[in-house]
Write a protein that holds these residues in place. Structure first.
Motif, PDB file in Angstrom:
ATOM      1  N   MET A 111     -43.788  -7.813   8.947  1.00 33.18           N
ATOM      2  CA  MET A 111     -43.130  -8.051  10.227  1.00 33.18           C
ATOM      3  C   MET A 111     -44.126  -8.522  11.267  1.00 33.18           C
ATOM      4  SD  MET A 111     -40.193  -8.090  11.344  1.00 33.18           S
ATOM      5  CE  MET A 111     -39.944  -8.898  12.910  1.00 33.18           C
ATOM      6  N   SER A 115     -44.067 -11.947  13.216  1.00 36.91           N
ATOM      7  CA  SER A 115     -44.053 -11.968  14.681  1.00 36.91           C
ATOM      8  C   SER A 115     -45.153 -12.883  15.201  1.00 36.91           C
ATOM      9  CB  SER A 115     -44.260 -10.552  15.238  1.00 36.91           C
ATOM     10  OG  SER A 115     -43.130  -9.777  14.993  1.00 36.91           O
ATOM     11  N   ILE A 118     -44.117 -16.416  14.953  1.00 37.82           N
ATOM     12  CA  ILE A 118     -43.112 -16.769  15.963  1.00 37.82           C
ATOM     13  C   ILE A 118     -43.774 -16.901  17.331  1.00 37.82           C
ATOM     14  CG2 ILE A 118     -41.022 -15.947  17.120  1.00 37.82           C
ATOM     15  CD1 ILE A 118     -40.416 -14.484  14.405  1.00 37.82           C
ATOM     16  N   TYR A 137     -34.836 -13.566  26.114  1.00 39.57           N
ATOM     17  CA  TYR A 137     -35.056 -12.567  25.067  1.00 39.57           C
ATOM     18  C   TYR A 137     -35.883 -11.366  25.525  1.00 39.57           C
ATOM     19  CZ  TYR A 137     -32.902 -15.722  21.785  1.00 39.57           C
ATOM     20  OH  TYR A 137     -31.989 -16.512  21.141  1.00 39.57           O
ATOM     21  N   ALA A 169     -36.993 -23.575  16.039  1.00 43.15           N
ATOM     22  CA  ALA A 169     -36.537 -23.633  14.642  1.00 43.15           C
ATOM     23  C   ALA A 169     -37.383 -24.626  13.856  1.00 43.15           C
ATOM     24  CB  ALA A 169     -35.066 -24.030  14.603  1.00 43.15           C
ATOM     25  N   MET A 172     -40.920 -23.173  13.437  1.00 48.68           N
ATOM     26  CA  MET A 172     -40.950 -22.052  12.504  1.00 48.68           C
ATOM     27  C   MET A 172     -40.718 -22.527  11.073  1.00 48.68           C
ATOM     28  SD  MET A 172     -39.048 -19.401  15.057  1.00 48.68           S
ATOM     29  CE  MET A 172     -38.560 -18.162  13.911  1.00 48.68           C
ATOM     30  N   HIS A 179     -37.728 -15.561   8.290  1.00 44.01           N
ATOM     31  CA  HIS A 179     -36.819 -14.574   8.853  1.00 44.01           C
ATOM     32  C   HIS A 179     -35.407 -14.770   8.315  1.00 44.01           C
ATOM     33  CE1 HIS A 179     -34.830 -11.903  11.577  1.00 44.01           C
ATOM     34  NE2 HIS A 179     -36.015 -11.386  11.783  1.00 44.01           N
TER      35      HIS A 179
ATOM     36  N   LEU B  41     -30.924 -22.008  13.698  1.00 42.78           N
ATOM     37  CA  LEU B  41     -30.855 -21.442  15.049  1.00 42.78           C
ATOM     38  C   LEU B  41     -30.595 -19.935  15.006  1.00 42.78           C
ATOM     39  CD1 LEU B  41     -28.820 -24.183  16.968  1.00 42.78           C
ATOM     40  CD2 LEU B  41     -31.217 -23.564  17.306  1.00 42.78           C
ATOM     41  N   ASN B  43     -31.548 -17.979  12.651  1.00 45.62           N
ATOM     42  CA  ASN B  43     -32.818 -17.356  12.250  1.00 45.62           C
ATOM     43  C   ASN B  43     -33.768 -17.230  13.440  1.00 45.62           C
ATOM     44  OD1 ASN B  43     -31.986 -17.041   9.654  1.00 45.62           O
ATOM     45  ND2 ASN B  43     -33.110 -18.809   8.837  1.00 45.62           N
ATOM     46  N   VAL B  44     -33.821 -18.283  14.235  1.00 47.97           N
ATOM     47  CA  VAL B  44     -34.672 -18.239  15.431  1.00 47.97           C
ATOM     48  C   VAL B  44     -34.203 -17.122  16.353  1.00 47.97           C
ATOM     49  CG1 VAL B  44     -35.222 -19.462  17.574  1.00 47.97           C
ATOM     50  CG2 VAL B  44     -35.365 -20.654  15.393  1.00 47.97           C
ATOM     51  N   ASP B  45     -32.911 -17.075  16.552  1.00 49.28           N
ATOM     52  CA  ASP B  45     -32.351 -16.057  17.436  1.00 49.28           C
ATOM     53  C   ASP B  45     -32.697 -14.659  16.944  1.00 49.28           C
ATOM     54  OD1 ASP B  45     -30.457 -15.454  19.707  1.00 49.28           O
ATOM     55  OD2 ASP B  45     -29.433 -14.422  18.059  1.00 49.28           O
ATOM     56  N   ALA B  46     -32.529 -14.451  15.640  1.00 47.78           N
ATOM     57  CA  ALA B  46     -32.825 -13.127  15.069  1.00 47.78           C
ATOM     58  C   ALA B  46     -34.310 -12.814  15.182  1.00 47.78           C
ATOM     59  CB  ALA B  46     -32.379 -13.089  13.610  1.00 47.78           C
ATOM     60  N   ALA B  47     -35.132 -13.828  14.914  1.00 49.37           N
ATOM     61  CA  ALA B  47     -36.579 -13.610  14.982  1.00 49.37           C
ATOM     62  C   ALA B  47     -37.002 -13.243  16.402  1.00 49.37           C
ATOM     63  CB  ALA B  47     -37.310 -14.870  14.519  1.00 49.37           C
ATOM     64  N   LEU B  48     -36.433 -13.936  17.372  1.00 48.84           N
ATOM     65  CA  LEU B  48     -36.788 -13.646  18.765  1.00 48.84           C
ATOM     66  C   LEU B  48     -36.318 -12.255  19.178  1.00 48.84           C
ATOM     67  CD1 LEU B  48     -36.033 -17.125  20.358  1.00 48.84           C
ATOM     68  CD2 LEU B  48     -38.272 -16.023  20.199  1.00 48.84           C
ATOM     69  N   ARG B  49     -35.141 -11.903  18.716  1.00 44.84           N
ATOM     70  CA  ARG B  49     -34.634 -10.574  19.060  1.00 44.84           C
ATOM     71  C   ARG B  49     -35.486  -9.482  18.429  1.00 44.84           C
ATOM     72  NH1 ARG B  49     -29.947 -11.217  21.724  1.00 44.84           N
ATOM     73  NH2 ARG B  49     -28.763 -13.093  21.254  1.00 44.84           N
ATOM     74  N   ASN B  50     -36.108  -9.816  17.300  1.00 47.37           N
ATOM     75  CA  ASN B  50     -36.920  -8.815  16.610  1.00 47.37           C
ATOM     76  C   ASN B  50     -38.375  -8.813  17.048  1.00 47.37           C
ATOM     77  OD1 ASN B  50     -35.002  -7.563  15.000  1.00 47.37           O
ATOM     78  ND2 ASN B  50     -35.049  -9.236  13.516  1.00 47.37           N
ATOM     79  N   LEU B  51     -38.717  -9.712  17.947  1.00 43.15           N
ATOM     80  CA  LEU B  51     -40.114  -9.732  18.382  1.00 43.15           C
ATOM     81  C   LEU B  51     -40.486  -8.402  19.025  1.00 43.15           C
ATOM     82  CD1 LEU B  51     -41.132 -13.140  19.954  1.00 43.15           C
ATOM     83  CD2 LEU B  51     -42.207 -11.904  18.092  1.00 43.15           C
TER      84      LEU B  51
END
Lengths: 182, 250
Positions: A111, A115, A118, A137, A169, A172, A179, B41, B43-51
């Protein structure tokens, strides 16, 4: 939360500094994370957030309790951070100074690595795109609040955020971020 | 495209009605490219939320509140005259043997330390104010000297009121420094205060007033001189014996 913030701000204006202590406690994390993602330097983010809280205290009488305190102070943080970025840009490229995660347990390591990628993708965005993402976010702001903080029409904000997500996107994908697979 | 974009945004924000969701799903079903874009998109959204959210640095809130309370103190308070015993102590210190200076210095240090033992480490207005009581500040302070050195910023402000002189030193330093206020002509100290309260950091020596300073603080002194003129004073800031700043106070 917003109503409690307004009540705390009102207490501050009556001279209760402990109420401001509580406001700082509530919002220091969000402001720090927002500033950190904009300026990408932990010490500078700290200085910016500290300065913003002090400035906000001085200008508290101008705060409109009809508006969320968080949006009001977040806007200050964004402006201070952008000023910092602008000043810094004339001197040197932005440098990454992001905190790294503890890499001990395997899951956390995966993870953390993800991170990091990202974060790197985020760093490649133009400041205006990065800002939209950060506010959405990390600030968890609504589009109306984003519009207020950025001083832009909501439609522009949405478009900018969409473009930022689309670019992220692409970045990444380039970086092979996996992810959604776990 | 604009229609798709707004639909995708709304989908990511979970703002679509069931009917709109069904319409989008049908659209994605018919259009593999759109489906792939949407998945990316998401995936990006989920990744950002999980940062991971980063903890703010320790002490940030305390530093903010220290500055806030300092500003309040500087805005609302000053030391009222009335530290006559302090004048005597100051004069006595100037004229006694070192052993008595040490003894009195120790006693003053302990006296200043008592409030800190009774109060939390958080700043409060009263602890550490060795002399005087708080009253409204007069607004005559004006900056006479600015300090801008690497790692040290500050200013010296002065005012005159009713034959007494008030000097305020506002200082910010990244590391601990020793500040000396050195009189060039006879001077008597009426009272002093510091904000934040820093018991034991102001030392009175026969030929100077020493301040062990770190971080952000303000020090205010009320002094008198034998004449009606401002006494001659200079300031020196040093670290580990190395002089960082030295100026006469205009």
């Amino acid at each position: 939360m917003a109503e409690q913030d307004a009540a705390l701000a009102a207490r501050c204006l009556r001279g209760d500094t402990d109420a401001y202590d509580e406001l700082v406690r509530r919002h220091e994390r969000a402001l720090y994370n927002g500033a950190l993602r904009i300026v990408r330097n932990s010490e500078d983010a700290r200085d910016i957030v500290q300065g913003v809280f002090v400035k906000a205290y001085e200008k508290l009488s101008t705060y409109d309790p009809e508006r969320k305190f968080f949006s009001w102070i977040y806007r200050m943080m964004v402006n201070a951070s952008l000023n910092w970025v602008e000043a810094r840009r004339t001197h040197q490229e932005l440098e990454a100074d992001l905190p790294s995660s503890e890499p001990s347990p395997e899951g956390e390591f995966v993870m953390g690595e993800e991170s990091r990628r990202i974060e790197e993708a985020l760093a490649r965005l133009k400041p205006e795109h990065r800002l939209a993402v950060v506010l959405r976010y990390f600030g968890e702001l609504s589009y109306d609040e984003l519009s207020y903080v950025l001083d832009l029409p909501a439609k522009t904000v949405k478009s900018r955020l969409y473009e930022a997500r689309r670019l992220l996107a692409a970045y990444m994908t380039e970086a092979g971020v996996s992810h959604g697979t776990h | 495209m604009a229609h798709t974009e707004s639909d995708l945004q709304a989908a990511l924000d979970n703002k679509l009605s069931p009917a709109e969701k069904a319409r989008l799903a049908a659209h994605l079903e018919r259009n593999p490219q759109a489906r792939e874009d949407y998945e990316r998109l998401k995936n990006v959204d989920a990744a950002l939320r999980n940062l991971e959210s980063v903890d703010p640095p320790g002490g940030l809130r305390q530093d903010v509140m220290r500055q806030v309370r300092l500003k309040e103190a500087l805005k609302d308070s000053s030391v009222r005259t009335g530290g006559s015993w302090f004048v005597q102590a100051w004069e006595a210190l100037r004229n006694t043997r070192p052993v008595f200076q040490l003894g009195l210095g120790f006693a003053l240090g302990m006296l200043a330390l008592l409030p800190a033992l009774w109060n939390s480490p958080e700043l409060s207005l009263n602890p550490g104010h060795v002399a005087g009581t708080l009253s409204r500040s007069h607004s005559g302070l004006s900056t006479v000297l600015t300090i801008r050195e690497p790692g040290i910023q500050g200013e010296v402000l002065k005012s005159t009121q009713d034959g007494e002189f008030q000097m305020e030193l506002r200082l910010r330093s990244q590391t601990p420094v020793l500040v000396s206020i050195i009189p060039g002509s006879p001077v008597s100290l009426v009272s002093w205060e510091s904000e934040p309260a820093t018991p034991g950091t102001v030392q009175f020596e026969p030929d100077r007033l020493g301040i062990q300073h770190a971080g952000v603080a303000a020090y205010r002194f009320r002094i008198t001189s034998a004449t009606d003129l401002w006494p001659s004073l200079s300031i020196r800031i040093e670290q580990d014996g190395l002089s960082l700043f030295q100026e006469n106070i205009p």
